[in-house]
Scaffold this motif. Structure first.
Motif, PDB file in Angstrom:
ATOM      1  N   MET A  35       0.759  -0.961  -0.123  1.00  0.00           N
ATOM      2  CA  MET A  35       0.015   0.078   0.183  1.00  0.00           C
ATOM      3  C   MET A  35       0.852   1.210  -0.043  1.00  0.00           C
ATOM      4  N   SER A  36       2.038   1.124   0.797  1.00  0.00           N
ATOM      5  CA  SER A  36       2.672   2.456   0.609  1.00  0.00           C
ATOM      6  C   SER A  36       3.585   2.632  -0.822  1.00  0.00           C
ATOM      7  N   ARG A  37       3.411   1.278  -1.612  1.00  0.00           N
ATOM      8  CA  ARG A  37       4.099   1.561  -2.948  1.00  0.00           C
ATOM      9  C   ARG A  37       2.933   2.196  -3.816  1.00  0.00           C
ATOM     10  N   VAL A  38       1.785   1.704  -3.600  1.00  0.00           N
ATOM     11  CA  VAL A  38       0.538   2.405  -4.197  1.00  0.00           C
ATOM     12  C   VAL A  38       0.579   3.896  -3.904  1.00  0.00           C
ATOM     13  N   SER A  39       0.666   4.250  -2.798  1.00  0.00           N
ATOM     14  CA  SER A  39       0.621   5.544  -2.330  1.00  0.00           C
ATOM     15  C   SER A  39       1.611   6.458  -3.074  1.00  0.00           C
ATOM     16  N   TYR A  40       3.053   5.845  -3.068  1.00  0.00           N
ATOM     17  CA  TYR A  40       4.099   6.526  -3.793  1.00  0.00           C
ATOM     18  C   TYR A  40       3.667   6.702  -5.122  1.00  0.00           C
ATOM     19  N   SER A  41       2.808   5.759  -5.827  1.00  0.00           N
ATOM     20  CA  SER A  41       2.182   5.952  -7.379  1.00  0.00           C
ATOM     21  C   SER A  41       1.488   7.077  -7.246  1.00  0.00           C
ATOM     22  N   MET A  42       0.729   7.337  -6.184  1.00  0.00           N
ATOM     23  CA  MET A  42      -0.710   8.298  -6.243  1.00  0.00           C
ATOM     24  C   MET A  42       0.027   9.555  -5.856  1.00  0.00           C
ATOM     25  N   MET A  43       1.193   9.687  -5.168  1.00  0.00           N
ATOM     26  CA  MET A  43       1.755  10.974  -4.644  1.00  0.00           C
ATOM     27  C   MET A  43       2.747  11.553  -5.517  1.00  0.00           C
ATOM     28  N   ASN A  44       3.308  10.571  -6.236  1.00  0.00           N
ATOM     29  CA  ASN A  44       4.638  11.130  -7.082  1.00  0.00           C
ATOM     30  C   ASN A  44       4.044  10.947  -8.902  1.00  0.00           C
ATOM     31  N   PRO A  45       4.089  12.062  -9.483  1.00  0.00           N
ATOM     32  CA  PRO A  45       3.815  11.602 -10.831  1.00  0.00           C
ATOM     33  C   PRO A  45       4.904  10.927 -11.393  1.00  0.00           C
ATOM     34  N   GLY A  46       4.652   9.858 -12.223  1.00  0.00           N
ATOM     35  CA  GLY A  46       5.692   8.881 -12.818  1.00  0.00           C
ATOM     36  C   GLY A  46       6.210   7.973 -11.699  1.00  0.00           C
ATOM     37  N   GLY A  47       5.571   7.839 -10.609  1.00  0.00           N
ATOM     38  CA  GLY A  47       5.978   6.908  -9.568  1.00  0.00           C
ATOM     39  C   GLY A  47       5.697   5.611 -10.080  1.00  0.00           C
ATOM     40  N   ALA A  48       4.602   5.222 -10.632  1.00  0.00           N
ATOM     41  CA  ALA A  48       4.164   4.050 -11.027  1.00  0.00           C
ATOM     42  C   ALA A  48       5.419   3.513 -12.128  1.00  0.00           C
ATOM     43  N   ALA A  49       5.711   4.463 -13.006  1.00  0.00           N
ATOM     44  CA  ALA A  49       6.761   4.027 -13.950  1.00  0.00           C
ATOM     45  C   ALA A  49       8.102   4.033 -13.607  1.00  0.00           C
ATOM     46  N   GLN A  50       8.533   4.630 -12.434  1.00  0.00           N
ATOM     47  CA  GLN A  50       9.780   4.199 -11.793  1.00  0.00           C
ATOM     48  C   GLN A  50       9.728   2.869 -11.375  1.00  0.00           C
ATOM     49  N   MET A  51       8.515   2.743 -10.397  1.00  0.00           N
ATOM     50  CA  MET A  51       8.617   1.156  -9.867  1.00  0.00           C
ATOM     51  C   MET A  51       8.472   0.115 -10.986  1.00  0.00           C
ATOM     52  N   THR A  52       7.868   0.544 -12.177  1.00  0.00           N
ATOM     53  CA  THR A  52       8.035  -0.828 -13.146  1.00  0.00           C
ATOM     54  C   THR A  52       9.196  -0.787 -13.844  1.00  0.00           C
ATOM     55  N   ASP A  53      10.229   0.454 -13.768  1.00  0.00           N
ATOM     56  CA  ASP A  53      11.559   0.170 -14.315  1.00  0.00           C
ATOM     57  C   ASP A  53      12.415  -0.619 -13.158  1.00  0.00           C
ATOM     58  N   ALA A  54      12.152  -0.284 -12.070  1.00  0.00           N
ATOM     59  CA  ALA A  54      12.716  -1.003 -11.047  1.00  0.00           C
ATOM     60  C   ALA A  54      12.698  -2.584 -11.004  1.00  0.00           C
ATOM     61  N   VAL A  55      11.235  -3.077 -11.239  1.00  0.00           N
ATOM     62  CA  VAL A  55      11.072  -4.061 -11.174  1.00  0.00           C
ATOM     63  C   VAL A  55      11.592  -5.012 -12.398  1.00  0.00           C
ATOM     64  N   ARG A  56      11.429  -4.325 -13.457  1.00  0.00           N
ATOM     65  CA  ARG A  56      11.829  -4.885 -14.719  1.00  0.00           C
ATOM     66  C   ARG A  56      13.296  -5.098 -14.731  1.00  0.00           C
ATOM     67  N   THR A  57      14.069  -4.046 -14.207  1.00  0.00           N
ATOM     68  CA  THR A  57      15.524  -4.133 -14.111  1.00  0.00           C
ATOM     69  C   THR A  57      15.901  -5.357 -13.378  1.00  0.00           C
ATOM     70  N   ALA A  58      15.171  -5.459 -12.163  1.00  0.00           N
ATOM     71  CA  ALA A  58      15.632  -6.812 -11.383  1.00  0.00           C
ATOM     72  C   ALA A  58      15.360  -7.978 -12.087  1.00  0.00           C
ATOM     73  N   LEU A  59      13.896  -8.138 -12.819  1.00  0.00           N
ATOM     74  CA  LEU A  59      13.891  -9.308 -13.706  1.00  0.00           C
ATOM     75  C   LEU A  59      15.148  -9.612 -14.864  1.00  0.00           C
ATOM     76  N   SER A  60      15.640  -8.328 -15.193  1.00  0.00           N
ATOM     77  CA  SER A  60      16.724  -8.588 -16.159  1.00  0.00           C
ATOM     78  C   SER A  60      18.022  -9.171 -15.551  1.00  0.00           C
ATOM     79  N   ASP A  61      18.069  -8.323 -14.610  1.00  0.00           N
ATOM     80  CA  ASP A  61      19.526  -8.816 -13.660  1.00  0.00           C
ATOM     81  C   ASP A  61      19.081 -10.223 -13.154  1.00  0.00           C
ATOM     82  N   LEU A  62      17.990 -10.693 -12.802  1.00  0.00           N
ATOM     83  CA  LEU A  62      17.736 -12.326 -12.372  1.00  0.00           C
ATOM     84  C   LEU A  62      18.099 -13.169 -13.470  1.00  0.00           C
TER      85      LEU A  62
END
Lengths: 671, 671
Positions: free
Chosen positions: A251-278
Motif C-alpha cells: 500500500m505504501s507503494r501504491v501511495s507512492y504512485s498516487m503522490m508522485n507523478p511517474g511514480g508507477a513508471a519508476q517502480m515498473t522500471d525498477a522491477v523490470r531491471t531486477a527481472l533482467s538482472d535475475l
C-alpha cells in the motif's frame, strides 16, 4: 501381392501396428502417435529418440522380438556407441529400420511429455508439454528460377519436415534470418512457440532452450531457470524487490504512485531491471546465453502484476479495487524491456480479483484444490494473506489484510529471516525460561557450544517462524492468556516477565540487545492472525461448512512455521494435524508448471474464472469474525483436533479492561 | 395469436422481411444483412445510420410506404434536424421504429462498404472494407461483488453491443485503458483491427480514424492520409527519400550497406524518420492528431521494402537476389519506430521476386491484369522497370535494369522534373528548329510572352518526358537514324546540328547554358529503352505471344510521357494507341486499395504467388533481345499500329561502324 511387413509394438504404451520392411522406428512411432522426442528430425544428431529393443518371446504381444529384427547399426549410431552416448541395447529410432517383428521400449527420457521430477514440497508431478519446441531443418537455397523469400523456404521446410503449417515469424527473427541461414549453410535450428510462431532461428544444430519461472513478491523476487527440453531446473536465484525503496509494503507503494507523478513508471522500471538482472544471474550460473531464454512465466500479487506490465496500480489502492486486466497476459520480453531473448514470450498468470493475484493463481495451479475430494484450505501468507477454500465442487477465495507482522515488521524484536534471527522457541512451563535456535546454527541455546556457534552473527532478533513459536509458547505456558494479555503477576515467579503498568513484556534474550515480546507485539500478532482467521471464516461461511479437512500453507512463511504452533495461535482453523502441511513456494511452483506444461495455461484460466471471489472489505460479517478471532486460538471455536495433541490452557479472567464476558463455546454463526 | 408485424423493404438492395411493430430500422437492417454504418451503436450520436423513407405505393414491393409508418421523430432526431444534420425526409435508422409497412432507402453515404470516388487515372473504384472499425460502448463499472478486470468488462461490452467475440488487446492500449474508461465515465470509443484486436480506446464518442498509404520510392516518398470511415483522401504529401545521401540509385545504396558496417541500419533510420515526418505532415495538414492514424500500408521496391522493415538488403545486390521475405508483413508502428499511434498496424504488401517488389504488387492491385480478358502489359518505369504481362489466365513478371536515364540522369542536359525543365518538344522536319514547353508555363517557346514566363526559372534542363519527346522528334525528323546515330551531314542544313567527329550533337536550347542532346545521350536512352523492351519481349516469349492488346504505364514517368513518343522510341511494343494509357501512380493506388479494402490483402497475396517470375539476369535470350531492341523502335518488330498514325522513317544506312546489315523485317523468334 502385399508388400512384406512386420509387427512393431511400443512399450510402455502398448501401441502397435504393422509396417513395411525398412520403415524407420521413429516414423512408425509417429504414425501410431507414440511420444518419442526428436529435435534433429531424424538426422542422428540430437540422440533424443533412443529406444531399447526388447529381446525374447512376448506371448502377450504375439511377437518374437530380436535386435536383428532391425537394420544394422548405422555409422552414426556406431560412433555414438563408441562415445558411450548410445548405451548397449539402445538404438536411435530414426536410424533403426524394421526388418521383422519387434518390441520397442521407449524410455521416459526419450519422451517429449515426460514427468518432471518433483520436489518434496510439491503436490504433483509436472508433465512436460513444452510451449517452445526446437526443429532442426534443412532449408532450400534460393533459386532464381523460382524466386521466393528466405522465410517462405524456411516455412516450407518446417511444413515438410515437421508438419508445422502456417507458422508466423517475429519481425526481430526475420531481421536475423538471412544471416542465420547463410551462417548455418542453410541448416538451422528453429524455435517455435505454440507450434505457430517462429521465435528464434540459430545456425546449425542446437538442442537446448530455456525458460524462466518467476515469482515477483513484494519483498523478494525468485526465479528458476528451466531446461525446456527436459523440465529440469538448471539454476535458481532470488533478490530483494528493488521497489522496497519506494515503500516497504504494497500500500505504501501504491501511495507512492498516487503522490508522485511517474511514480508507477519508476517502480515498473525498477522491477523490470531486477527481472533482467535475475535473468542474467541464472543464465550465467547455468552457463547459458541469455538469448537462449525464450519463455518466461510470472506470478505476483495484483500490484506487482500491474507494475511489471506497466499498468498503473492506483486503482488497486481503493474500492472497488478494479484490476486493469484479470485474464492472463502474454507479451514479449521486448514489450516489457527484459533482457532475455527479445522474442521471448512472457506469460503472466491470470489474477483472481483485486486483492487475489496471479500469485494465488500459481498456488491454485500447484495445489489444485479444484481436484480435492476433501474440503481443502490453501493459505498463502505474505503482507496480505490469500485464502482459497473448497474442493472439486466449488472454490471460494479472498484476501485478508494481515499486515506485515508475520514477517517480523511491527514486532519490537522482529526481523527478516537471516543468520542471527531466532527461528525456534520453547519455554519451560515451570521455570518460564526459554530456549531457542537461531538461523545459521543447529544448536538450541541451552546446548553446549551455542555461544560459539552464534558468536559471529550474534542473536539479532526474531524472524516470522520464531515469533509464531514464542507467542504460542507464551500462551501455552500461561504467560499470556487467551485474550493475549501478559500476566504481570508472573513477574513474581520469573525475572523474564517485566510488569510495567500496561506494557508488560517477556524477555526472550538478553544480549548485546534485549529481545523482548511486549504487550504491543502480542497485539500486533493478534491483529494479523485475526484478520487471517476472519477471512477463512468468511469463506467457510460462504460454503456453509464448519470445519476444513486439509490445510496447505504456501509461501516462505508457510514453509518455515511449525503448523502446530500456527494452529495454537489460531492462524488457521482446527484440523487433523496430519492433514496440515507446508506447500512450499506454491506460487513459484505454479509459475514453473505454467512454464513447462503448456496445457496448464488454459486450465488455470478456466479455474480462476470459476473461483467465487469475496471482497472482505464489503463483507459485513468480516468485522464480527475479526473481533471473535482475536482470542487464541479463537474466542468460540472448540479446536478438538488440536486439543487432542496439545494441552491448551483453559481460559481464565485476567486484568481485562473492557469487562467482556468469558467466552462461551458455540460455533460461529453461519449464513 | 401472432404478434402484429409489418413489411420492411430496403432499397437499393431489395432485401426485405417482416418485423415486429416497434423494431428499430437499424435492427431490421442488421437482421437482413443490409449494410448500414454505425459507430455509436444506436445512440443517435454518430448520425451515420441515416435512411430516406420512400413514400407512396410500391406495387413492385407490395407496400404502401409512408413516413407515419414509423415511430415519431425522437428528441435526438429533432435536435439533429434543427441543426440541419438530418435533412428533410431522413431518419436515423437506430431511432425510427417500425409501425407499418415501409420502404427504406439506404443512401450510399450510410453504407460501410461504400464506393470510394475514384481518381481519373485509377482503373477501378475502391470499395471500402475497413480494417479498423470504431465501436462506441458503455462499459460496466467495476463491482466488488463480482470482481473482473477493466479489459474483461470492455470485452463483454463489445460482445454484447457489437457481437465482437474473443477480441484481444495490445499491451500499450491496456496500459492506457484504466484512464480512458474513467475519463469517459465508462463510455469509450474502441478501435478494433480486423474485428479481432483492440488497437485504441478513447474516452467518450469519437467518429474518425485515419490510415496512411505510402509509396516508398528510391527517389521520393509519397503519402496519402485517408479517412478510414469514408475512404476519402484528406491530405497528401511527398518528400525526397533521405537515403539519397547514401547513394543516388538503389545499387549504390546496397553498395553503401556492403561497404559500411551499420550502413543498412543508417538507411533504415533515415527512411523511417522520413515516414514519421510524412505522417506528421499529413496529420497536421488534415488537422488530425497523429495518434488517430491507426493503419498504414506501404509499397516499395524490394530494397526499400527491406530497409523499411530493418532487413539487410545486401542479398538483393547480387545473384540469386534472395528476398528475406516475399509474403506480406504486418508489424506495428512501434515495431519499426514510426510516430503514428504506436499500436497502428503497418501492412507491407508482398514482394513478387528479388527485383519485383511490393510496388509492383501495388500496381497489380491497382490495375488487376489478372482480371483482363485482353493481353495486358503493365510497365512501371523507375530506375528499374517492373513489367507484368498477361491476362486472367496467366501472369508473368520481371524487372529490367533500365538505369536512371529515363529520369534524366546520365543525360548531359537531363534534370529532375522541376520548374524550368523542358517537358515537351517538337522539331520542325524542314527547318530542324525546335519548340518546347517548360514546367511552370503553358506557353510553347515560340509563343509570345514565353521569355517573360520563364524569366524567373530560366530553362535549366530537360526532364524525363522532355527527353523522350526530343529523342523521338530527333528520330522522326531524321536527325538520328534508327540505330541512334546523329546524322552529322545535317550540320550543313542547320546550325542546330554540331558535327564533331564521333560526338555529334543537337542543340535544343542556347541560353545561360547550352542544352544539347549528344550522341552519348542518345546511347544512354537506347540502353535504357532496350533493357525495357528486352524485358517485355522475354515475357511475351514466355507467354508465346507476339503482340499485346493493352498497355498501362505506371509511375511518375509513365504519367507524364506522351505514350505515342514512348512507342516511337520503342520503349513499349506496338499496340493500338487507344489502348495505351498512363496508370498514374498505380503503386500508390495499390497501397490505398490495401488500406481501404481489407479483402484486397488476401487477394494480392494470392495473385502475387501465382505470378510467374522471370529473372532477366539468367535468361539467355535477354542479351539477344537487348541487342535487337537498341534500334528505334526495334530492329525487327514491324509496329503496324504505330505506323498507321505516325510516319516512321524508313531505315537507311548511315555511318555505321560495325558493318551490320540493314534490318530484315521478321518477327522476333519465339520460344
Amino acid at each position: 501381392m502385399t508388400e512384406p511387413d512386420a509387427l512393431v509394438v511400443f512399450t510402455p504404451s502398448g501401441k502397435r501396428g504393422r509396417f513395411r520392411i525398412g520403415t524407420p522406428l521413429l516414423a512408425a512411432a509417429r504414425t501410431l502417435g507414440v511420444d518419442i522426442d526428436s529435435v534433429c528430425g531424424g538426422r542422428a544428431l540430437c540422440t533424443r529418440c533412443q529406444v531399447l529393443i526388447q529381446e525374447g518371446e512376448f506371448a502377450k504381444h504375439g511377437v518374437r522380438s530380436a535386435a536383428d529384427h532391425l537394420s544394422a547399426m548405422t555409422t552414426a549410431e556406431q560412433r555414438l556407441a563408441n562415445r558411450q552416448v548410445l548405451a548397449a541395447g539402445r538404438r536411435l529410432s530414426c536410424q533403426a529400420r524394421v526388418q521383422g517383428d519387434v518390441v520397442v521400449d521407449v524410455p521416459e527420457t526419450s519422451q517429449v511429455h515426460r514427468q518432471v521430477v518433483r520436489k518434496a514440497a510439491e503436490a504433483r508431478d509436472i508433465e512436460l508439454y513444452p510451449v517452445i519446441t526446437l526443429h532442426f531443418v534443412e532449408v532450400a537455397e534460393p533459386d532464381m528460377h523460382d524466386p521466393s523469400g528466405d522465410l517462405k523456404r524456411l516455412q516450407d521446410a518446417l511444413a515438410r519436415e515437421w508438419q508445422l503449417l502456417g507458422v508466423g515469424c517475429d519481425l526481430k527473427v526475420l531481421q536475423g534470418l538471412q544471416v542465420a541461414l547463410r551462417a548455418g549453410d542453410w541448416k538451422v535450428t528453429v524455435a517455435v512457440h505454440s507450434r505457430s510462431q517462429i521465435v528464434a532461428v540459430w545456425p546449425g544444430f542446437r538442442e537446448k532452450v530455456y525458460g524462466m519461472a518467476v515469482d515477483v513478491g513484494s519483498t523478494t523476487i525468485a526465479a528458476h531457470l528451466c531446461d525446456l527440453t527436459n523440465g529440469e531446473v538448471v539454476a535458481s536465484a532470488g533478490l530483494m524487490n528493488p521497489q522496497i525503496r519506494f515503500g516497504e509494503d504494497l500500500m505504501s507503494r501504491v501511495s507512492y504512485s498516487m503522490m508522485n507523478p511517474g511514480g508507477a513508471a519508476q517502480m515498473t522500471d525498477a522491477v523490470r531491471t531486477a527481472l533482467s538482472d535475475l535473468a542474467t544471474d541464472v543464465a550465467r550460473s547455468a552457463g547459458v546465453d541469455h538469448n537462449a531464454i525464450l519463455e518466461m512465466t510470472l506470478v505476483g500479487n495484483p500490484i506487482m502484476h500491474h507494475l511489471v506490465l506497466g499498468l498503473d496500480p492506483v486503482e488497486l489502492g481503493g474500492a472497488p479495487f478494479a484490476l486493469a486486466v484479470d485474464s492472463s497476459v502474454t507479451v514479449t520480453a521486448a514489450d516489457i524491456g527484459l533482457t532475455l531473448n527479445p522474442s521471448a514470450r512472457v506469460y503472466v498468470l491470470p489474477c483472481i480479483a483485486g486483492h487475489v493475484g496471479a500469485d494465488t493463481a500459481g498456488v491454485v495451479l500447484a495445489e489444485r484444490p479444484d481436484l480435492a475430494t476433501v474440503m481443502t484450505l490453501v493459505v498463502d501468507v505474505g503482507t496480505n494473506a490469500e485464502i482459497v477454500l473448497g474442493n472439486r465442487d466449488r472454490l471460494v477465495a479472498c484476501s485478508s489484510p494481515t499486515g506485515p507482522a508475520f514477517e517480523g515488521a511491527q514486532i519490537s524484536c522482529g526481523q527478516r529471516a537471516a543468520p542471527g534471527a531466532i527461528e525456534r522457541v520453547r519455554i519451560d512451563s515451570q521455570t518460564l525460561e526459554p530456549r531457542f535456535k537461531v538461523i545459521g546454527s543447529d544448536l538450541w541455546s541451552d546446548e553446549p557450544g551455542f555461544a560459539e556457534a552464534v558468536a559471529k552473527t550474534g542473536v539479532t532478533g526474531v524472524c516470522g517462524s520464531g515469533i509464531i513459536e514464542v507467542m504460542a509458547e507464551l500462551y501455552l505456558t500461561g504467560i499470556i492468556n487467551q485474550d493475549g494479555v501478559v500476566d504481570g503477576a508472573l513477574a513474581a515467579r520469573s525475572p523474564r516477565i517485566i510488569a510495567n503498568g500496561r506494557t508488560h513484556a517477556y524477555v526472550l534474550h538478553e544480549g548485546a540487545q534485549r529481545l523482548a515480546i511486549t504487550q504491543n507485539d502480542v497485539r500486533a500478532i493478534q491483529l494479523a492472525k485475526s484478520a487471517l482467521h476472519a477471512g477463512i471464516l468468511l469463506l467457510m461461511e460462504r460454503l456453509g461448512i464448519d470445519k476444513v479437512e486439509r490445510i496447505r500453507l504456501a509461501g516462505a512463511f508457510g514453509s518455515h512455521i511449525d503448523v502446530k504452533y500456527a494452529m495454537v495461535l489460531g492462524l488457521i482453523p482446527d484440523c487433523d494435524l496430519a492433514n496440515v502441511a507446508s506447500a512450499g513456494n506454491a506460487a513459484g511452483t505454479g509459475a514453473r508448471i505454467a512454464l513447462l506444461d503448456s496445457r496448464s495455461r488454459d486450465l488455470i484460466e478456466k479455474i480462476v474464472r470459476k473461483v467465487e471471489k469475496i471482497e472482505t472489505a464489503i463483507e459485513p460479517r468480516f468485522q464480527a469474525h475479526f473481533v471473535e478471532s482475536m482470542a487464541f486460538p479463537h474466542k468460540t471455536a472448540p479446536y478438538p483436533n488440536l486439543r487432542s495433541v496439545v494441552d491448551l490452557p483453559e481460559p481464565k479472567v485476567v486484568a481485562q479492561t473492557d469487562g467482556r464476558e468469558r467466552r462461551t463455546r458455540r460455533p460461529p454463526a453461519r449464513a
